[in-house]
Design a protein around this motif. Structure first.
Motif, mmCIF file in Angstrom:
data_model
loop_
_atom_site.group_PDB
_atom_site.id
_atom_site.type_symbol
_atom_site.label_atom_id
_atom_site.label_comp_id
_atom_site.label_asym_id
_atom_site.label_seq_id
_atom_site.Cartn_x
_atom_site.Cartn_y
_atom_site.Cartn_z
ATOM 1 N N GLN A 6 23.466 36.701 42.721
ATOM 2 C CA GLN A 6 23.517 36.470 41.282
ATOM 3 C C GLN A 6 24.049 37.721 40.611
ATOM 4 O OE1 GLN A 6 19.771 35.389 39.529
ATOM 5 N NE2 GLN A 6 20.613 35.119 37.477
ATOM 6 N N TRP A 7 24.948 37.534 39.654
ATOM 7 C CA TRP A 7 25.441 38.698 38.923
ATOM 8 C C TRP A 7 25.575 38.376 37.445
ATOM 9 C CZ3 TRP A 7 30.016 38.209 36.259
ATOM 10 C CH2 TRP A 7 30.921 37.216 36.689
ATOM 11 N N PHE A 8 25.534 39.448 36.675
ATOM 12 C CA PHE A 8 25.614 39.332 35.216
ATOM 13 C C PHE A 8 26.410 40.526 34.703
ATOM 14 C CE2 PHE A 8 24.056 40.628 31.035
ATOM 15 C CZ PHE A 8 24.181 39.445 30.314
ATOM 16 N N GLN A 9 27.330 40.260 33.769
ATOM 17 C CA GLN A 9 28.155 41.339 33.223
ATOM 18 C C GLN A 9 28.326 41.149 31.727
ATOM 19 O OE1 GLN A 9 31.886 42.150 35.243
ATOM 20 N NE2 GLN A 9 32.815 42.980 33.385
ATOM 21 N N ALA A 10 28.282 42.262 31.014
ATOM 22 C CA ALA A 10 28.521 42.254 29.569
ATOM 23 C C ALA A 10 29.466 43.396 29.221
ATOM 24 C CB ALA A 10 27.204 42.403 28.802
ATOM 25 N N ASP A 11 30.355 43.141 28.234
ATOM 26 C CA ASP A 11 31.372 44.114 27.840
ATOM 27 C C ASP A 11 31.346 44.288 26.324
ATOM 28 O OD1 ASP A 11 33.222 44.234 30.499
ATOM 29 O OD2 ASP A 11 32.544 42.189 30.144
ATOM 30 N N GLY A 25 28.332 41.201 51.567
ATOM 31 C CA GLY A 25 29.058 41.003 50.322
ATOM 32 C C GLY A 25 28.944 42.221 49.424
ATOM 33 N N THR A 26 29.998 42.485 48.663
ATOM 34 C CA THR A 26 29.985 43.600 47.710
ATOM 35 C C THR A 26 30.190 43.047 46.308
ATOM 36 O OG1 THR A 26 32.364 43.977 47.971
ATOM 37 C CG2 THR A 26 30.881 45.220 49.410
ATOM 38 N N GLY A 27 29.570 43.705 45.338
ATOM 39 C CA GLY A 27 29.650 43.188 43.978
ATOM 40 C C GLY A 27 29.945 44.227 42.936
ATOM 41 N N SER A 28 30.552 45.340 43.316
ATOM 42 C CA SER A 28 30.800 46.404 42.357
ATOM 43 C C SER A 28 32.116 46.185 41.626
ATOM 44 C CB SER A 28 30.826 47.761 43.058
ATOM 45 O OG SER A 28 31.207 48.782 42.169
ATOM 46 N N ILE A 29 32.118 46.438 40.313
ATOM 47 C CA ILE A 29 33.365 46.396 39.536
ATOM 48 C C ILE A 29 33.998 47.781 39.460
ATOM 49 C CG2 ILE A 29 32.655 44.425 38.147
ATOM 50 C CD1 ILE A 29 31.957 46.391 35.902
ATOM 51 N N ASN A 30 33.317 48.794 39.998
ATOM 52 C CA ASN A 30 33.786 50.166 39.869
ATOM 53 C C ASN A 30 34.529 50.668 41.087
ATOM 54 O OD1 ASN A 30 32.906 50.667 37.304
ATOM 55 N ND2 ASN A 30 30.971 51.590 37.923
ATOM 56 N N THR A 31 33.930 50.479 42.253
ATOM 57 C CA THR A 31 34.430 51.160 43.427
ATOM 58 C C THR A 31 34.252 50.283 44.651
ATOM 59 O OG1 THR A 31 34.320 53.231 44.681
ATOM 60 C CG2 THR A 31 32.236 52.298 43.949
ATOM 61 N N GLN A 32 34.816 50.735 45.744
ATOM 62 C CA GLN A 32 34.700 49.976 46.986
ATOM 63 C C GLN A 32 33.409 50.385 47.684
ATOM 64 O OE1 GLN A 32 38.482 51.060 48.702
ATOM 65 N NE2 GLN A 32 39.423 49.181 48.017
ATOM 66 N N ASN A 33 32.288 49.982 47.093
ATOM 67 C CA ASN A 33 31.012 50.348 47.697
ATOM 68 C C ASN A 33 30.806 49.559 48.977
ATOM 69 O OD1 ASN A 33 30.537 47.848 46.459
ATOM 70 N ND2 ASN A 33 28.392 48.332 46.076
ATOM 71 N N ASN A 34 29.984 50.093 49.853
ATOM 72 C CA ASN A 34 29.835 49.531 51.185
ATOM 73 C C ASN A 34 28.366 49.209 51.432
ATOM 74 O OD1 ASN A 34 29.710 49.175 54.049
ATOM 75 N ND2 ASN A 34 31.637 50.277 54.231
ATOM 76 N N PRO A 35 28.038 47.950 51.733
ATOM 77 C CA PRO A 35 26.634 47.598 51.939
ATOM 78 C C PRO A 35 26.029 48.212 53.191
ATOM 79 C CG PRO A 35 28.066 45.748 52.465
ATOM 80 C CD PRO A 35 28.933 46.783 51.833
ATOM 81 N N LEU A 36 26.855 48.862 54.025
ATOM 82 C CA LEU A 36 26.336 49.508 55.221
ATOM 83 C C LEU A 36 25.883 50.944 54.954
ATOM 84 C CD1 LEU A 36 29.100 48.364 57.742
ATOM 85 C CD2 LEU A 36 27.033 47.152 57.050
ATOM 86 N N SER A 74 25.125 43.920 36.731
ATOM 87 C CA SER A 74 24.074 43.937 37.754
ATOM 88 C C SER A 74 24.362 42.826 38.747
ATOM 89 C CB SER A 74 22.691 43.740 37.131
ATOM 90 O OG SER A 74 22.342 44.858 36.326
ATOM 91 N N ASP A 75 24.252 43.167 40.033
ATOM 92 C CA ASP A 75 24.559 42.211 41.102
ATOM 93 C C ASP A 75 23.409 42.238 42.104
ATOM 94 O OD1 ASP A 75 27.158 40.760 42.524
ATOM 95 O OD2 ASP A 75 25.793 41.659 43.975
ATOM 96 N N TRP A 76 22.763 41.066 42.296
ATOM 97 C CA TRP A 76 21.625 40.962 43.201
ATOM 98 C C TRP A 76 22.021 40.160 44.440
ATOM 99 C CZ3 TRP A 76 21.377 40.179 37.960
ATOM 100 C CH2 TRP A 76 20.508 40.989 37.221
ATOM 101 N N ASN A 77 21.744 40.704 45.611
ATOM 102 C CA ASN A 77 21.896 39.978 46.872
ATOM 103 C C ASN A 77 20.535 39.916 47.555
ATOM 104 O OD1 ASN A 77 24.665 39.089 47.773
ATOM 105 N ND2 ASN A 77 25.151 41.166 47.105
ATOM 106 N N THR A 78 20.106 38.716 47.890
ATOM 107 C CA THR A 78 18.837 38.522 48.582
ATOM 108 C C THR A 78 19.091 37.696 49.838
ATOM 109 O OG1 THR A 78 17.685 38.515 46.457
ATOM 110 C CG2 THR A 78 16.471 37.725 48.384
#
Length: 1003
Positions: A544-549, A188-199, A506-510
């Motif tokens: 779990q993720w959290f975002q503030a603007d 899973g990916t959780g970035s709001i900026n870019t197409q980040n890759n967990p690999l 912030s996006d946490w994957n466990t």
């Protein structure tokens, strides 16, 4: 007196033990008499041992109970020598038959390649060494038959599409299961900026091998997570012998594959006037309007027009990128401890600033042999990687340089004479045209930054209960924290009015996994081999993720939420899923000639309704090593011949964690007050999508395997597809998720490898090709197409283009034409005129690699290709507006446009308002759908290995220098930047071509 007696007794026993021990010496050589270093010499049944020196000599103290010495080394046949009363034992070792030595990872186990019964592709470390790529999935592209790997764009470290034997689902995920050293990754990916890759966490040079489990029989041991295939990654490990250091570094430059030719200022003005006149505007008024579009008064003279500058925004935006990598590894081991340690740093900047990718990674793999029965394996991977992201990816943002730079009107300056950016809001300078954002300023001022910290580790204990029975228990963790900082500077257009915007997330994957297995393997009378394997597994994924603007900052230097004057929003979410599994495998082999395997797995998942929480998946595999038959053993030309058949089942659980449940949403409703409302209709019968597949295979080797051929044919059926079924709105819901529908994939995969020369000059050529067909077999309620998407139709492939067919330009009027459903020409096609005109997935694809070596020089050339795919080019569509709007246009359109009756051209007349650019209601139909067929020189590497005599002078084991090119040549008819992408090609950063120079030193 007792103390003295005890002391004397101890001394006596020590002396007796010393006298019972003896020292054995000798030398180890190959069959040509050359010494062999780092050979393991061990007293059988004990932990006592040593390794041979550089000259092949060894010395070993053998205990009194020692009777046999075991000599073993990589690539050599193991030898056992009886000690007797000998004090000196020298041996000659022979190279091992590689066909017997090579092993393949099959999921929880490794087997000899000769005993493989399913469709598995293997990629070795030598094939992907030193590739300047951020993640290992890119290394698979073109190297594994039947696997389509496509980069979504050219963003360093960006996302990839990996499809194994086609698409098997409409709405569920199509991502394969990735397993690294036994740990199943959360992708899973959780970035709001870019197409980040967990690999991206793993340095590709740390990889020992990649196995792709392609058919359902091979993948079924992973059950409900294996419906899209499985990719197994095994990293390098320690080997017995003295410590070996390897240092490797490379540096290079990257640039765009190509740029598109657009109009200069004078030509665009001419075309703009023409577009206005064609739409009915009088020539004088058209000239005035066109001049005003460029910010010029109607009194502008022709001389002034001729002297207007042209600023090349595309060339300014498409600069040069850099590639840098440095890594060092330590590998070695003793009788009881083997280790592999590595550290690496890499940085890759895109040719479009400020996009980049940086990674620092550490890998530690240690094996402890406690005694003959117990060993411990520990693997730790720690990485941090960051990305400066582009302003936008894959959309039509005016500040996106990949999208806008070619369409900014060319008379707009980029910089002021003093070097500052032109046209910033509040400066009193206005950029003219639709694209009025200075994309170079945006690249400089806007900060979209993503950092990912990732830890992947495992600890396993192996207990050999009996020589044929082993218990293994493993616990692993995949933890990933992704942090996004998305800042829009108040000096750019999009944030000027609100004095800056900022989003932090912030996006946490466990992902926790534990597996316990019991394996049995024994051969009876050298004839019957019986193997059995059982295991239990638990996996829990949590996100779990959290975002503030916030917005309104006192200074562009204060890029923190605490400095924002206006909080905008706060949001977040928590979700988790769990899977508990039991699995087993039973195998039987008769003289290695007839091999049978049966696997069974039962999964229980929290993702499914209470009526279908458990699923069972099984497979059967059979292989016949025909070469071992008496009638073929004497045929020297045939070195290997094996026939394979398999049937298997697997599941796809990529449907979300709570899709089965009756859900309620909480939001602000009445008068800013909080409320709860039903948000999703539950379905307790929801279950996994099921995959069933038949596979037949042939493995053939000729002339001592200098010619090898592997062929696989398969038919795959995916059932119980997840679809949204419409409901009457009076129920309070419009759809419900149900398991409906069926899809079929079938194909043929061919891998051919030949070694025409195998002496001082060596040439090896490997070619693979895959043929693939897909179709939707069944929907629901007898429907022939989905109401929500008419392109998904029974009898046609998924990913089809369903649109009106372009018929070309009317030579009499210059207007664009389409075909209606009866094949007649029309200017205004309707929904009934649409038809299937192509598919976004290729029909044939593969790769071709050639490796040459001679006296220390080596040359590798790898080509990758695709055929039979079409794509809509959104970027090209926008650039072909032919001055019908105030944006620059392609030179191709200008040169091939209709200008007068009788012109036989592919481009319609220029027309203000784009009435001829788009047809009424249905876009441009198939006009901007193009073939993406291409052949690409994906990689070419020229290397030289320093002579051993020279290396030894400097205490080196070896050194190598090399130069490498990536994507240096592409043959395609694709009209835009690059044919390799996913999506609609709106404003994506295209692929780059790279040249790097590297040095590898071993000591």
């Amino acid at each position: 007196m007792k103390k003295i007696f005890s002391l004397l007794l101890g001394v006596f026993f020590l002396c007796a033990t010393a006298l019972a021990q003896r020292t054995v010496t000798g030398k180890v050589t190959d069959d040509k008499g050359n010494p062999i270093a780092d050979v393991s010499i061990q007293v059988k049944g004990t932990t006592t041992g040593t390794v041979s020196k550089a000259d092949g000599s060894y010395s070993l103290v053998v205990p009194a109970n020692g009777k046999t010495l075991v000599f073993s080394s990589v690539d050599m046949e193991t030898i056992e020598m009886s000690l007797g009363n000998q004090a000196q034992i020298s041996v000659t070792m022979r190279s091992q038959d590689k066909s017997l030595q090579e092993v393949v990872v099959t999921g929880y186990q490794t087997v000899r390649k000769k005993d493989v019964t399913a469709a598995i592709s293997r990629i070795s470390a030598s094939e992907i060494d030193n590739l300047p790529i951020p993640n290992f999935a890119q290394a698979i592209q073109g190297r594994a038959a039947g696997v389509i790997v496509s980069a979504a764009n050219g963003v360093p470290g960006g996302s990839l599409s990996v499809l194994i034997r086609g698409v098997g689902s409409i709405n569920a995920g199509s991502v394969p299961l990735y397993v690294v050293d036994g740990i199943q990754l959360n992708t899973g990916t959780g970035s709001i900026n870019t197409q980040n890759n967990p690999l991206n966490f793993l340095n590709p040079d740390d990889i020992e091998s990649i196995e792709v489990l392609k058919d359902a029989a091979a993948a079924s041991i992973y059950g409900a997570r294996a419906g899209n295939g499985v990719i197994l990654v095994t990293t390098k490990k320690g080997r017995m012998g003295k410590p070996k250091f390897t240092f490797n570094t490379f540096y290079g430059k990257s640039s765009a594959l190509q740029q598109v030719n657009v109009l200069n200022t004078q030509t665009w003005l001419q075309l703009r006037i023409e577009a206005l006149v064609n739409s009915g505007v009088a020539p004088a008024a058209a000239r005035t309007t066109a001049l005003s579009n460029l910010g010029l008064p109607s009194s502008t003279t022709q001389d002034k027009i001729d002297s207007l500058p042209t600023f090349d925004w595309q060339d300014e935006a498409f600069g040069k990128g850099t590639i840098y990598n440095a890594e060092m590894s330590l590998q070695g081991g003793t009788q009881n401890v083997n280790y592999y340690l590595s550290g690496s740093y890499s940085k890759n900047t895109s040719f479009i600033a400020p996009t980049d990718f940086q990674r620092g990674a550490l890998l530690s793999k240690i094996n402890f042999k406690i005694n003959d029965k117990i060993s411990i394996d520990n693997s730790l991977s720690i990485s941090t990687f960051s990305q400066n992201a582009p302003y936008s990816i894959g959309n039509t943002g005016f500040g996106n340089p990949a999208y806008a730079s070619a369409m900014i009107l060319p008379n707009n300056p980029i910089y002021n004479p003093d070097g500052t950016f032109y046209g910033l809001p509040g400066s009193g300078q206005n950029m003219v045209g639709t694209f009025n954002h200075n994309v170079m300023a945006i690249g400089e001022f806007v900060k979209y930054f993503t950092r990912t910290n990732q830890f992947i580790g495992s600890l396993s204990v192996n207990y050999k209960i009996l020589p044929s029975l082993t218990l293994k228990s493993m616990i692993g963790l995949d933890y990933r924290l992704t942090q996004d900082h998305r800042y829009q500077d108040p000096r750019v257009n999009d944030a000027f009015a609100v004095n800056g915007r900022l989003s932090d997330q912030s996006d946490w994957n466990t992902n926790l996994i534990t597996t316990t297995t019991l394996s049995y393997n024994k051969t009876f009378k050298d004839v019957h081999n019986v193997s059995a394997f059982v295991g239990v597994e638990y996996r829990r994924d949590q996100n779990q993720w959290f975002q503030a603007d916030g917005q309104g900052f006192p200074s562009y230097l204060l890029q923190y939420l605490s400095a924002a004057s206006t909080p905008v929003s706060v949001s977040g979410q928590w979700t988790a899923s769990g899977t508990f599994s039991q699995f087993g495998k039973l195998g039987y082999s008769y003289k290695g000639r007839y091999i049978f395997n049966y696997t069974l797995r039962r999964d229980g998942s929290s993702r499914f309704g209470e009526n279908n929480q458990y699923g069972t998946f099984q497979s059967a595999q059979f292989a016949w090593n025909v070469k071992d038959e008496s009638f073929l053993k004497s045929v020297k030309a045939v070195s290997d011949l094996k026939l394979r058949y398999s049937f298997g089942q697997a599941g796809n659980d990529q449907i979300g964690n709570v899709l089965y449940a009756q859900l309620y949403g909480a939001t602000r409703l009445y008068g800013n007050g909080s409320g709860i409302f039903p948000s999703q209709l539950g379905n307790p019968d929801l279950t996994w999508e099921n995959r069933e597949e038949n596979n037949i295979g042939l493995d053939l080797g000729l002339f001592k395997n200098r010619v090898s051929l592997t062929i696989d044919a398969y038919k795959r059926v995916n059932k119980d597809l997840l679809l949204s079924r419409p409901l009457y709105a009076t129920t309070g819901f419009t759809t419900i998720q149900q398991n409906l529908g069926k899809m079929e994939n079938k194909g043929l995969e061919i891998l051919l490898a030949v070694t025409p020369f195998d002496g001082k000059f060596k040439w090896t050529s490997t070619f693979n090709i895959a043929f693939q067909q897909n179709k939707v077999v069944e929907l629901y309620d007898g429907l022939q197409f989905l109401p929500s998407d008419a392109s998904i139709r029974v009898g046609y492939p998924i990913g089809s283009f369903f649109t009106s067919e372009w018929a070309g330009v009317n030579p009499a009027t210059g207007r664009g034409m389409w075909y209606d459903k009866n094949g007649n020409l029309t200017y205004n096609p309707t929904a009934d005129d649409r038809k299937i005109i192509g598919n976004i997935y290729p029909k044939q694809f593969g790769g071709w690699n050639n490796s040459f070596s001679y006296k220390g020089f080596s040359l590798d050339a790898f080509f990758q290709y695709e055929y039979g795919r079409v794509r809509a080019d959104g970027q090209y569509t926008q650039m072909m507006r032919m001055a019908g709007a105030t944006v620059n246009t392609l030179e191709y359109g200008y040169l091939t446009r209709w200008q007068k009756p009788g012109d036989l051209v592919p481009t319609p007349r220029a027309f203000n308002g784009l009435a001829d650019y788009n047809s009424v209601g249905w876009g441009s139909g198939s006009r901007y759908v193009f073939k993406t067929d291409y052949i690409r020189l994906k990689q070419i590497t020229l290397g030289y290995d320093i002579p051993a005599t020279f290396a030894k002078k400097y205490k080196l084991e070896g050194a190598r220098v090399y130069v490498q090119g990536i994507n240096l040549w592409t043959y395609t008819e694709w009209p835009s930047y690059d044919p390799e992408f996913t999506g609609d090609n709106f404003g994506i950063i295209p692929q780059s071509k790279n040249i790097t120079v590297g040095l590898q030193v071993r000591f």
